[in-house]
Motif scaffolding. Sequence first.
Motif, PDB file in Angstrom:
ATOM      1  N   PRO A 182      38.151  57.705  38.438  1.00 28.70           N
ATOM      2  CA  PRO A 182      37.465  56.001  38.676  1.00 28.70           C
ATOM      3  C   PRO A 182      36.615  57.390  40.117  1.00 28.70           C
ATOM      4  O   PRO A 182      37.424  57.556  41.072  1.00 28.70           O
ATOM      5  CB  PRO A 182      38.687  55.228  39.692  1.00 28.70           C
ATOM      6  N   THR A 316      36.139  46.465  32.922  1.00 29.24           N
ATOM      7  CA  THR A 316      37.144  46.758  33.841  1.00 29.24           C
ATOM      8  C   THR A 316      38.401  46.024  33.036  1.00 29.24           C
ATOM      9  O   THR A 316      37.807  44.903  32.403  1.00 29.24           O
ATOM     10  CB  THR A 316      36.343  46.213  34.814  1.00 29.24           C
ATOM     11  N   GLY A 317      39.580  46.179  32.975  1.00 37.54           N
ATOM     12  CA  GLY A 317      40.646  45.169  32.119  1.00 37.54           C
ATOM     13  C   GLY A 317      40.694  45.887  30.623  1.00 37.54           C
ATOM     14  O   GLY A 317      41.681  45.853  30.974  1.00 37.54           O
ATOM     15  N   THR A 319      41.602  48.159  27.342  1.00 36.17           N
ATOM     16  CA  THR A 319      42.309  49.009  27.271  1.00 36.17           C
ATOM     17  C   THR A 319      41.428  50.929  26.308  1.00 36.17           C
ATOM     18  O   THR A 319      40.827  50.137  26.031  1.00 36.17           O
ATOM     19  CB  THR A 319      43.616  49.535  26.580  1.00 36.17           C
ATOM     20  N   THR A 382      44.186  52.030  31.221  1.00 32.07           N
ATOM     21  CA  THR A 382      43.361  50.559  31.839  1.00 32.07           C
ATOM     22  C   THR A 382      41.421  50.700  32.687  1.00 32.07           C
ATOM     23  O   THR A 382      41.868  51.492  33.404  1.00 32.07           O
ATOM     24  CB  THR A 382      43.771  49.871  32.241  1.00 32.07           C
ATOM     25  N   GLU A 384      38.844  51.510  34.874  1.00 29.86           N
ATOM     26  CA  GLU A 384      38.544  51.035  35.627  1.00 29.86           C
ATOM     27  C   GLU A 384      37.020  51.110  36.466  1.00 29.86           C
ATOM     28  O   GLU A 384      36.459  52.173  35.954  1.00 29.86           O
ATOM     29  CB  GLU A 384      39.653  51.591  36.921  1.00 29.86           C
ATOM     30  N   PRO A 385      36.027  50.779  37.248  1.00 24.49           N
ATOM     31  CA  PRO A 385      35.362  51.342  37.851  1.00 24.49           C
ATOM     32  C   PRO A 385      35.001  52.006  37.935  1.00 24.49           C
ATOM     33  O   PRO A 385      35.669  52.807  38.559  1.00 24.49           O
ATOM     34  CB  PRO A 385      34.880  49.775  38.660  1.00 24.49           C
ATOM     35  N   GLU A 412      31.402  47.695  37.454  1.00 21.93           N
ATOM     36  CA  GLU A 412      32.001  45.919  38.107  1.00 21.93           C
ATOM     37  C   GLU A 412      32.220  44.904  36.990  1.00 21.93           C
ATOM     38  O   GLU A 412      32.981  44.328  36.984  1.00 21.93           O
ATOM     39  CB  GLU A 412      31.679  45.740  39.014  1.00 21.93           C
TER      40      GLU A 412
END
Length: 429
Positions: A182, A316-317, A319, A382, A384-385, A412
């Motif tokens: 990230p 985001t979230g 996989t 997972t 992420e931003p 986001e």
Amino acid sequence: MTLSPTQRISTGLDTRPSVPVYSLAERDRRWNLARSFMEDEGLDALIVFGEGDAGPAPFAFDSWFTNDRPGVLLVFPRDRTPIALVPIPTFLFDHREAMHRGDELWLAATDLRLGRQSHQLVQTLKDLGLGNGAIGVMGLDPYLPAHPEGRIPYPFWHAVLNLLPGTDFRNVGHAFARLMMPLSEEEIAVMRHAARIGDAMAEAMVTTAAPGVSEADVYAAAMATAYRHGTLAPHIHFCSGPAPSASGQPAWGYRPQPPRILAEGDLIATEIFSYFGGRQTQHQAAIAIGEVHPMIEHVARIANECYAAGLATLRTGATFGEVSEAMLAPAEAVGAWLRGPQIHGLNPYGAFSRIPGGLIQAEGGDLYPIAAPRPATLADMTLEPGMSFAFEPSCGIGDHMVTLGGTVLVGEGDPIELNPLTAKLLRAG
């Protein structure tokens, strides 16, 4: 951190956007991340092995810690600043020159030691009281695609283990790389700058390519553009012809032969690696010269469908495996053969999509070994931003293959395309 999609920025040579730089706050963010990692893992220090070559897939974890010339062996004790073991005196001269110019350096002159051989690493660890400690090592884990069995040479590491039998060395490369993925706001600004340079390189190739022009002239136009924009060691995979399938350095770079002369109906298949400030963007520039074979147009559309499927899934979230499979689906639905992964992680590398393997389906492909299927790596990661990925979907049917794509960040909300220019078939002339 708030991320939002942006439109592509025009990249003519007369446009000189301000060059982003890293602050000491970025240094502190990275060093604090490392210290927290050591605390959580019960480590007394990190050893970070760096290589000096910033090629297409650079192993440059050391420069992430130093914001300096890659190629040092870094020792980072949990309770003090890192120490860089440099290979030759020119690293010291570089540091001294930067201090003289007033550059904001992350390491002081007293943080540098000359020599990065095994006995010099051992002496440094002993001087720091770490001869019997727990030490995480970055360089022993596989680092695809260039180092599938790790980067540290066997004689070097064998000597270290013999000289420090009481030290608890642990492979932490994959675990720490996951924390690096990230990107911060400052790193994203650097990525945007790298993407502008890569797009300018692609546009220079489109402008130069024409029947009767040498491959070398097209290649040179892109490289000159990169250097004029102030990037370090850009690289280009380059192949041309009515049905090119290769993906690597141009053959005339390693085999004594003249560069090919472009012709009407050719496709130029390129992969641009734009490397700036320790961050990399990739640009899959496929350039049609005149009227190309209809099957090239067809497979380019399917490759673009794969790209669009990745955009629809990169959230985001989600996989990494879910995105990988989405980008494979349109190509697999038509029985296409693939050049490589449809998507992989960047900054650093590590996550790679599943590759079906099998025979090269183009003419003569049955003469070559059958590639074994390769499962996805980090499929359960997972998103992420701020994570960055190379979208490079390929589609091959018969003799005709096209790879498209660019660099995309997890946002986001919607994903952020840094260089959508190369997500479609480009046309010269």
